[in-house]
Design a protein around this motif. Sequence first.
Motif, PDB file in Angstrom:
ATOM      1  N   GLU A   1       0.816  -1.220   0.000  1.00  0.00           N
ATOM      2  CA  GLU A   1       0.000   0.000   0.000  1.00  0.00           C
ATOM      3  C   GLU A   1       0.850   1.270   0.000  1.00  0.00           C
ATOM      4  O   GLU A   1       0.457   2.291  -0.558  1.00  0.00           O
TER       5      GLU A   1
ATOM      6  N   PRO B   1       4.098   7.599  -6.767  1.00  0.00           N
ATOM      7  CA  PRO B   1       3.074   6.603  -6.437  1.00  0.00           C
ATOM      8  C   PRO B   1       2.268   6.272  -7.685  1.00  0.00           C
ATOM      9  O   PRO B   1       2.268   7.044  -8.640  1.00  0.00           O
TER      10      PRO B   1
ATOM     11  N   GLY C   1      -2.630   6.649  -6.213  1.00  0.00           N
ATOM     12  CA  GLY C   1      -3.069   5.340  -5.725  1.00  0.00           C
ATOM     13  C   GLY C   1      -4.082   4.728  -6.665  1.00  0.00           C
ATOM     14  O   GLY C   1      -5.265   4.621  -6.345  1.00  0.00           O
TER      15      GLY C   1
ATOM     16  N   GLY D   1      -1.461   0.380  -7.780  1.00  0.00           N
ATOM     17  CA  GLY D   1      -0.263   0.118  -6.991  1.00  0.00           C
ATOM     18  C   GLY D   1      -0.260   0.963  -5.729  1.00  0.00           C
ATOM     19  O   GLY D   1      -1.318   1.397  -5.263  1.00  0.00           O
ATOM     20  N   PRO D   2       0.948   1.214  -5.162  1.00  0.00           N
ATOM     21  CA  PRO D   2       1.061   1.967  -3.906  1.00  0.00           C
ATOM     22  C   PRO D   2       0.380   3.333  -3.974  1.00  0.00           C
ATOM     23  O   PRO D   2       0.404   4.004  -5.001  1.00  0.00           O
ATOM     24  N   LYS D   3      -0.205   3.702  -2.825  1.00  0.00           N
ATOM     25  CA  LYS D   3      -0.861   5.007  -2.746  1.00  0.00           C
ATOM     26  C   LYS D   3       0.151   6.115  -2.458  1.00  0.00           C
ATOM     27  O   LYS D   3      -0.122   7.281  -2.708  1.00  0.00           O
TER      28      LYS D   3
END
Lengths: 462, 200
Positions: free
Chosen positions: B129, B165, B178, B181-183
């Motif tokens: 996250e 991100p 976000g 993938g990662p936020k």
Amino acid sequence: MRKTETPLSHASLAESFNKDEQRVNWHDQTLWFIREKRDKAAWQIPEWEQLREVASTIKSNVLANLHEYLTAFEKAAINNGAVVHWAENAEEHNKIVLSIIQKHKASNIVKSKSMLTEECHLNAFLAKNGVDVVDTDLGERIVQLANEPPSHIVLPCIHWKKEEIGELFHQHLGTPKGNADPQFLTGAARKHLRTKFLSSSVAITGVNFAVSETGEVVVCTNEGNADLGVQLADVHIACMGIEKIIPKRRDLGVFLRLLTRSATGQPITTYSSHFKTPRKGQEMHIVLVDNGRSQRLASDDFRNALKCIRCGACFNTCPVYRRSGGHSYHTAVAGPIGSILSPGWDIKKYSDLPSASTLCGSCSNVCPVKIDIHDQLYKWRQEITKKGNSPKQKTILMNIMNLILSHPVLFNLAGSFGRKVMKWAPSVVNNRINPWYKQREMPEPPPQSFTEWYKKNNNGKP
Amino acid sequence: MESRKNILDRIKQNQPHQNFVQANYFIHPILISNLVEKFKATLTAIGASVFEIATLEELNHFTINSFPNCDDVLTYIPGHVELERKSNGHAYQNIKVAILKGDLAVAENGAIWITDKNMLDRALPFICENLVLVVDQNDIVQTLHDAYSTIEIAEYKYGTFIAGPSKTADIEQSLVLGAHGPKTLTVLIQKSDLIRTDHD
């Protein structure tokens, strides 16, 4: 809405898009905003023009040696552990992809953005064969839920308003009615698609660049959907046109500097992933598709269109695209580049597209690989007329014009007749039958022709 | 196999016979005077956060401060913090924070190059996250051309540039951080080598 019996034409589809003037203005301004972002990004790079020139030269070399680069790529890719397939056309491509999916007994698969699979109409083919394919790029998922093709190669749902997307998600994903907040809707799509990523054993991706020297393929996304799909799946299928080859890894330095700056004005996409060797236990398939490309290679006039890196800059700058929308091009790749690619696939069906341009040349000016797009648009018009694919009405009128312009007596008579008609009975030309009268006033007729004026003022001397 | 032959035969016949030699180019970008500052400014502009740390030991402080009360933190820095790889990428779906080491970073576009060797699992940089990438200050280069002069001779099975991100602007061009993938992306620039030279 669309009649299937009459051939689709850009002009008539654009006309219906233009019925909602406010919406057209919004569409126009949104795309112009992206064009401006591209300018700002390009202007920060003093060597920008050198980059474009080098990129174009690299692609010229690729096209002149495509046979060698492709066979070297194949060898390296097999050596890396990938399986390489060759497809002559869309049909064969689709069959290859289906056979891989069936071999793995998969029925739910994820796909990241690939204009090639749009060109081949892969989704419809897979659906017909019982495979549920989910587009994971947010914009593509939106148009997929709406049962529409993308209207832009980089911004698939640029023609959608957030309120409409809110309603679409309410119907399909159960989001609360009336919520049109982009942050919220993106979050809902993230949750919905995460379950698809986690449950799909096959992932399809497109390919931005394929490196001949190393056999690796490079895929660029902002969302991370290509990587998430591939890294959770047992099988990766990468689909690419044969023109995506570049010679060496170092050439990526040139193309990746150009691609996203031209596309959205970002310095680079969030992810630029280099897939060389599959994971232990994972299968990697690369499908090389021709579909008319090797034929185009023979044409000095139209070969350069194969240099395209699908950035979409020519869409965003085009005054016709911005005001007519992607769907009016009735083809997988719309805009100026689509208008020179599509007649190569089907000259009859797409004979209208090279005329969907003002030939202003803005597309050629922003193209990061310097494709002579507007020259090719002009050349396609000639090709289409030569092959007898121009509209009948236009052909008849052109023949009449030819007759008049090549006979001075007829020319003078017609001129004088025209001036009289426009003066005494303007309604003969000021009506809806005359396409020039659409959104234009006809000019005031001059009292005399230039020849008459010259004779009068020069005492009849030549 | 028939298609392969047909396609290649047609290409051989149709490819232009003009001598388009392989582009032998040398691009001269304007040199960036302060690499670290440019890198930080670019990262901030693309939605990442940047901090400087003196040593890898500061990682723990950073994690506790930035992600308080967070249990699902995973750090994998070969040679410093080693971990056993789980059976598949799905096993990492609940990871809140992944801290990994980047191989190389590019000042002009904020992209950080990371290869499979440093990922623990190839899915990890995408499924977590929040992603934290540690970059050695000495591994920051000017442009992508400089990056590829290292990458072109590197051995890897899978490698990616990560710049910010995960994001999308597909809904009316509104930028949302976000996507899949990662936020968030946090970049920690490790200055340990610099400190060592200061003491010399």
